[in-house]
Enzyme design. Structure first.
Site: not given
Ligand code: ZN
Length: 275
Positions: A11, A119
């Site tokens: 990520d 998030h």
């Molecule tokens: Zn991400």
């Protein structure tokens, strides 16, 4: 030499130097810089994996449109899984033939204080996600998928709050904190070269220690509850057979792990909610 296959789920929000969606969103002003920083850290993880004895490495681009890593800049020893609309969001391509998983550049779950760009899957739709009553982050959810294949997560990298949170789910994984959040969009960060040096070193050590790190326990059956940001999202999700709306913006579903992983993809990723 016996095979040692390493799977990297990559990520971007937890990469050194990243603090804003201007660096993480395709087309945004600083996106080219952000994806280069991400590619450099993944290359450090790949190099460390091979230093530690990996025989092959597969990298799964795991952010947004999943076309962030720059293919021509990636370590040529690695295979890249790229592109969206896949069946297993951040773990596409993982199976029981692998021996270790790295989760790099990850971020804290929605609602974490002092964490860069916190998030859970989709900030526009997901307020909170629980498995068997436990609030999850993406590292924990990916750990469950890895655990289902019997593969340990041996390395997690991200900001300090994220790697501390990852220990709730993956207490034995090695971690590298590349920055310290001073708010959702502020961090004091290592220099990228230093973050890469530490990631490479930890990756090598993590591969060497893989036999001492157990795969995450996977509960069966699994109960998933999702609190959406809005009531109409829960209303939409509850159209899926087996998914019950248990609150104005909350749904609940119970299933065996494999069914649950498929439902998770559908409810948090593939189902389109009007925004
Ligand atoms: Zn991400």
């Amino acid at each position: 030499m016996s095979a040692c296959r390493v799977f990297i789920s990559a990520d971007i929000e937890g990469v050194a130097g990243i603090v804003t969606t201007l660096q993480t969103a395709d087309g945004a002003a600083q996106y080219q810089e952000g994806r280069q920083l991400m590619t450099d850290e993944v290359n450090a993880a790949i190099a460390g994996a091979f230093d530690g004895g990996a025989t092959d490495v597969v990298v799964c681009d795991s952010h947004a449109g999943m076309q962030n890593l720059i293919p021509s800049h990636l370590d040529k020893r690695a295979v890249l899984i790229r592109g969206a609309m896949r069946d297993s969001l951040q773990m596409e391509g993982l199976d029981a033939s692998f021996h270790a998983v790295f989760i790099t550049g990850t971020h804290a779950r929605a609602g974490t204080a002092d964490a860069v760009l916190d998030h859970t899957w989709n900030g526009a739709t997901i307020y909170n996600l629980r498995i068997n009553g436990r609030t999850m982050n993406e590292a924990g959810l990916n750990g469950l998928v890895s655990g289902r294949h019997g593969v340990p997560v041996v390395l997690v990298t991200g900001d300090a709050a994220t790697v501390e949170q990852a220990r709730e789910y993956l207490p034995e994984a090695l971690t590298v904190a590349v920055k310290e959040s001073r708010g959702r969009g502020v961090a004091s960060s290592l220099h990228p070269a230093e973050s890469c040096r530490r990631i490479r070193q930890a990756a090598a050590e993590a591969v060497q220690k893989r036999h001492t790190i157990p795969p995450m326990h996977v509960p069966d059956p699994m109960v998933m509850e999702i609190d959406y940001n809005r009531t109409d999202m829960a209303q939409t999700a509850a159209l899926v057979p087996g998914v019950a709306r248990i609150g104005p913006r909350t749904v609940r579903v119970e299933a065996d792990p494999d069914t649950m992983f498929r439902l998770k993809e559908l409810l948090v990723y593939r189902l389109r909610y009007e925004l």
